[in-house]
Design a protein around this motif. Sequence first.
Motif, PDB file in Angstrom:
ATOM      1  N   ARG A 145      -3.435   4.836  -0.876  1.00 39.92           N
ATOM      2  CA  ARG A 145      -4.658   5.361   0.076  1.00 39.92           C
ATOM      3  C   ARG A 145      -3.914   6.725   0.216  1.00 39.92           C
ATOM      4  NH1 ARG A 145      -5.646   2.944   4.742  1.00 39.92           N
ATOM      5  NH2 ARG A 145      -7.713   2.149   4.520  1.00 39.92           N
ATOM      6  N   ILE A 146      -4.779   7.691   0.081  1.00 39.33           N
ATOM      7  CA  ILE A 146      -4.578   8.982  -0.008  1.00 39.33           C
ATOM      8  C   ILE A 146      -5.152   9.519   1.258  1.00 39.33           C
ATOM      9  CG2 ILE A 146      -3.579   9.342  -2.181  1.00 39.33           C
ATOM     10  CD1 ILE A 146      -6.086  10.845  -2.906  1.00 39.33           C
ATOM     11  N   MET A 147      -4.594  10.129   2.103  1.00 41.62           N
ATOM     12  CA  MET A 147      -5.356  10.553   3.883  1.00 41.62           C
ATOM     13  C   MET A 147      -5.301  12.026   3.701  1.00 41.62           C
ATOM     14  SD  MET A 147      -3.726   7.157   5.475  1.00 41.62           S
ATOM     15  CE  MET A 147      -3.049   5.950   4.581  1.00 41.62           C
ATOM     16  N   GLY A 148      -5.295  13.053   2.898  1.00 44.17           N
ATOM     17  CA  GLY A 148      -5.030  14.360   3.128  1.00 44.17           C
ATOM     18  C   GLY A 148      -6.067  15.272   2.986  1.00 44.17           C
ATOM     19  N   THR A 149      -7.408  14.620   3.017  1.00 44.88           N
ATOM     20  CA  THR A 149      -8.491  15.702   2.641  1.00 44.88           C
ATOM     21  C   THR A 149      -8.539  16.731   3.862  1.00 44.88           C
ATOM     22  OG1 THR A 149     -10.038  14.104   3.448  1.00 44.88           O
ATOM     23  CG2 THR A 149      -9.687  14.288   1.077  1.00 44.88           C
TER      24      THR A 149
ATOM     25  N   VAL B 290       1.044  -1.319  -0.004  1.00 49.09           N
ATOM     26  CA  VAL B 290       0.087   0.003   0.071  1.00 49.09           C
ATOM     27  C   VAL B 290       0.968   1.309  -0.040  1.00 49.09           C
ATOM     28  CG1 VAL B 290      -1.788   1.436   1.401  1.00 49.09           C
ATOM     29  CG2 VAL B 290      -1.925  -1.051   1.018  1.00 49.09           C
ATOM     30  N   ILE B 291       0.691   2.231  -0.931  1.00 46.85           N
ATOM     31  CA  ILE B 291       1.165   3.484  -0.920  1.00 46.85           C
ATOM     32  C   ILE B 291       0.424   4.273   0.105  1.00 46.85           C
ATOM     33  CG2 ILE B 291       2.077   5.461  -2.343  1.00 46.85           C
ATOM     34  CD1 ILE B 291       2.128   3.190  -4.692  1.00 46.85           C
ATOM     35  N   ALA B 292       0.868   4.813   0.947  1.00 47.18           N
ATOM     36  CA  ALA B 292       0.314   5.701   1.996  1.00 47.18           C
ATOM     37  C   ALA B 292       0.725   7.053   1.787  1.00 47.18           C
ATOM     38  CB  ALA B 292       0.597   5.339   3.457  1.00 47.18           C
ATOM     39  N   ALA B 293      -0.209   7.983   1.729  1.00 46.06           N
ATOM     40  CA  ALA B 293       0.141   9.121   1.240  1.00 46.06           C
ATOM     41  C   ALA B 293      -0.593  10.338   2.008  1.00 46.06           C
ATOM     42  CB  ALA B 293      -0.054   9.612  -0.307  1.00 46.06           C
ATOM     43  N   ASP B 294       0.026  11.385   2.068  1.00 45.59           N
ATOM     44  CA  ASP B 294      -0.484  12.646   2.915  1.00 45.59           C
ATOM     45  C   ASP B 294      -0.939  12.247   4.432  1.00 45.59           C
ATOM     46  OD1 ASP B 294      -0.369  13.772   0.556  1.00 45.59           O
ATOM     47  OD2 ASP B 294      -2.285  13.168  -0.145  1.00 45.59           O
ATOM     48  N   SER B 295       0.019  11.376   4.888  1.00 40.91           N
ATOM     49  CA  SER B 295      -0.157  10.771   6.312  1.00 40.91           C
ATOM     50  C   SER B 295       0.918  10.890   7.106  1.00 40.91           C
ATOM     51  CB  SER B 295      -0.840   9.518   6.187  1.00 40.91           C
ATOM     52  OG  SER B 295       0.088   8.547   5.981  1.00 40.91           O
ATOM     53  N   GLU B 296       0.832  10.256   8.366  1.00 36.03           N
ATOM     54  CA  GLU B 296       1.862  10.292   9.190  1.00 36.03           C
ATOM     55  C   GLU B 296       2.659   8.964   9.033  1.00 36.03           C
ATOM     56  OE1 GLU B 296      -0.465   8.190  13.021  1.00 36.03           O
ATOM     57  OE2 GLU B 296      -0.788  10.438  12.651  1.00 36.03           O
ATOM     58  N   TYR B 297       2.051   8.319   7.998  1.00 38.21           N
ATOM     59  CA  TYR B 297       2.485   6.916   7.941  1.00 38.21           C
ATOM     60  C   TYR B 297       4.028   6.675   7.080  1.00 38.21           C
ATOM     61  CZ  TYR B 297      -1.418   5.469  10.460  1.00 38.21           C
ATOM     62  OH  TYR B 297      -2.609   5.319  11.448  1.00 38.21           O
TER      63      TYR B 297
ATOM     64  N   PHE C  37      -5.610   0.945  -8.161  1.00 37.67           N
ATOM     65  CA  PHE C  37      -6.459   1.241  -7.183  1.00 37.67           C
ATOM     66  C   PHE C  37      -6.209   2.237  -6.205  1.00 37.67           C
ATOM     67  CE2 PHE C  37      -6.564  -3.051  -8.409  1.00 37.67           C
ATOM     68  CZ  PHE C  37      -7.886  -3.658  -8.420  1.00 37.67           C
ATOM     69  N   LEU C  38      -7.119   3.333  -6.286  1.00 40.15           N
ATOM     70  CA  LEU C  38      -6.717   4.580  -5.458  1.00 40.15           C
ATOM     71  C   LEU C  38      -8.053   4.836  -4.471  1.00 40.15           C
ATOM     72  CD1 LEU C  38      -4.865   7.784  -6.768  1.00 40.15           C
ATOM     73  CD2 LEU C  38      -6.914   7.925  -5.002  1.00 40.15           C
ATOM     74  N   TYR C  39      -7.470   5.160  -3.418  1.00 41.98           N
ATOM     75  CA  TYR C  39      -8.775   5.309  -2.173  1.00 41.98           C
ATOM     76  C   TYR C  39      -8.564   6.587  -1.521  1.00 41.98           C
ATOM     77  CZ  TYR C  39     -10.025   0.370  -3.300  1.00 41.98           C
ATOM     78  OH  TYR C  39     -10.462  -0.730  -3.939  1.00 41.98           O
ATOM     79  N   VAL C  40      -9.532   7.448  -1.274  1.00 43.82           N
ATOM     80  CA  VAL C  40      -9.576   8.532  -0.648  1.00 43.82           C
ATOM     81  C   VAL C  40     -10.046   8.132   0.700  1.00 43.82           C
ATOM     82  CG1 VAL C  40      -9.930  10.896  -0.424  1.00 43.82           C
ATOM     83  CG2 VAL C  40      -9.983   9.947  -2.626  1.00 43.82           C
ATOM     84  N   ILE C  41      -8.883   8.152   1.740  1.00 50.99           N
ATOM     85  CA  ILE C  41      -9.363   7.548   3.031  1.00 50.99           C
ATOM     86  C   ILE C  41      -9.081   8.562   4.257  1.00 50.99           C
ATOM     87  CG2 ILE C  41      -8.584   5.571   4.669  1.00 50.99           C
ATOM     88  CD1 ILE C  41     -10.033   4.328   2.270  1.00 50.99           C
ATOM     89  N   SER C  42      -9.683   8.442   5.257  1.00 50.60           N
ATOM     90  CA  SER C  42      -9.288   9.253   6.474  1.00 50.60           C
ATOM     91  C   SER C  42      -9.489  10.855   6.111  1.00 50.60           C
ATOM     92  CB  SER C  42      -7.992   8.843   6.986  1.00 50.60           C
ATOM     93  OG  SER C  42      -7.962   7.566   7.388  1.00 50.60           O
ATOM     94  N   GLY C  43      -8.509  11.448   6.687  1.00 53.68           N
ATOM     95  CA  GLY C  43      -8.590  12.837   6.462  1.00 53.68           C
ATOM     96  C   GLY C  43      -9.732  13.400   7.013  1.00 53.68           C
ATOM     97  N   PHE C  44     -10.340  14.605   6.447  1.00 50.59           N
ATOM     98  CA  PHE C  44     -11.587  15.072   6.533  1.00 50.59           C
ATOM     99  C   PHE C  44     -12.697  14.414   5.832  1.00 50.59           C
ATOM    100  CE2 PHE C  44     -15.354  17.976   6.395  1.00 50.59           C
ATOM    101  CZ  PHE C  44     -15.458  18.296   7.673  1.00 50.59           C
ATOM    102  N   LYS C  45     -13.184  13.277   6.397  1.00 47.34           N
ATOM    103  CA  LYS C  45     -13.732  12.162   5.581  1.00 47.34           C
ATOM    104  C   LYS C  45     -15.076  12.599   4.958  1.00 47.34           C
ATOM    105  CE  LYS C  45     -15.386   7.364   6.590  1.00 47.34           C
ATOM    106  NZ  LYS C  45     -15.471   6.333   7.416  1.00 47.34           N
ATOM    107  N   GLN C  46     -15.690  13.649   5.479  1.00 49.81           N
ATOM    108  CA  GLN C  46     -16.986  14.097   4.909  1.00 49.81           C
ATOM    109  C   GLN C  46     -16.558  14.524   3.376  1.00 49.81           C
ATOM    110  OE1 GLN C  46     -19.268  16.281   7.617  1.00 49.81           O
ATOM    111  NE2 GLN C  46     -20.795  17.351   5.877  1.00 49.81           N
ATOM    112  N   ARG C  47     -15.409  15.074   3.068  1.00 48.75           N
ATOM    113  CA  ARG C  47     -15.101  15.452   1.824  1.00 48.75           C
ATOM    114  C   ARG C  47     -14.578  14.372   0.835  1.00 48.75           C
ATOM    115  NH1 ARG C  47     -17.383  19.846   3.123  1.00 48.75           N
ATOM    116  NH2 ARG C  47     -16.079  21.581   3.414  1.00 48.75           N
ATOM    117  N   ASN C  48     -14.454  13.040   1.326  1.00 50.05           N
ATOM    118  CA  ASN C  48     -13.759  12.160   0.542  1.00 50.05           C
ATOM    119  C   ASN C  48     -14.539  11.689  -0.916  1.00 50.05           C
ATOM    120  OD1 ASN C  48     -11.861  12.025   2.383  1.00 50.05           O
ATOM    121  ND2 ASN C  48     -12.093   9.914   3.500  1.00 50.05           N
ATOM    122  N   PRO C  49     -15.849  11.582  -0.737  1.00 52.12           N
ATOM    123  CA  PRO C  49     -16.611  11.138  -1.777  1.00 52.12           C
ATOM    124  C   PRO C  49     -16.474  12.203  -2.969  1.00 52.12           C
ATOM    125  CG  PRO C  49     -17.880  10.794  -0.085  1.00 52.12           C
ATOM    126  CD  PRO C  49     -16.777  11.317   0.437  1.00 52.12           C
TER     127      PRO C  49
END
Length: 268
Positions: free
Chosen positions: A193-197, A172-179, A245-257
């Motif tokens: 999995r991009i996590m910076g919304t 998994v390529i973790a992005a925009d996160s602490e990992y 496969f690219l998923y918008v995950i975590s971050g400000f979850k309300q904006r992910n869709p």
Amino acid sequence: MHEKASGAIHIGIGGWTYEPWRGSFYPEGLVQKRELEYASRKVTSIEINGTYYGSQKPESFAKWRDEAPDGFVFSLKGPRFTTNRRVLAEAGESIERFFRSGVTQLKDKLGPINWQFAPNKQFDPDDFGAFLKLLPASVDGLSIRHVVEVRHESFRSPDFIALACEHDVGIVIAADSEYPQIADVTTSFVYARIMGTTENEEFGYSNHDLDQWSQRAKTWAAGGIPQGLKTVAASPPDVQAREVFLYVISGFKQRNPAAAISLIERVG
């Protein structure tokens, strides 16, 4: 001159049941039992999170398959009971139980299985190699693809990259996160999995960032290696095409869709 072939790009969100999406992503008044039907026509993939927390029923997987349109893909998170253990080499029975739960009822809509590890789980080459050996290449006649989500700095090791390549498992390529970010491509597909919304961006990310992520997805799909991501080993040679496969995950979850839909529009 022929244009280089590209693999399919699947973009989506984590799960579909989230109360703050009602009235923002989901239309007012949409009944909850129709949320998957709606979401699966707005994004092209969903990572199912419920499988991480507990066993699901074969009937549930079949129902999800039937509610989603043709061409839609579900990725699944493997159960935490499998990955949150001291000795990973002893996970065989847990892995078998997971696949007996009806996963293959998704049929052609089954994407990769994401085996997520705790942030304090360190890289032990022998034990991790034994775990990768336990992952089945096929179940019930269906090819199974695996990806591992590792979250400890010790995995930024060439030995880990070599193990993933040897067992044909993605990272998994973790992005925009602490990992830690490990953007090495080790199999025939890419899983990010991009996590910076953020709340202050209407679409979760700025236009610049959305353009950048859509371009990265297209580069991966065409067999290339995008710039600006952290890898451990030397990049592999370009291949003909890769599924992405690219998923918008975590971050400000309300904006992910909204972010996922914007990315889908950009990749065309």
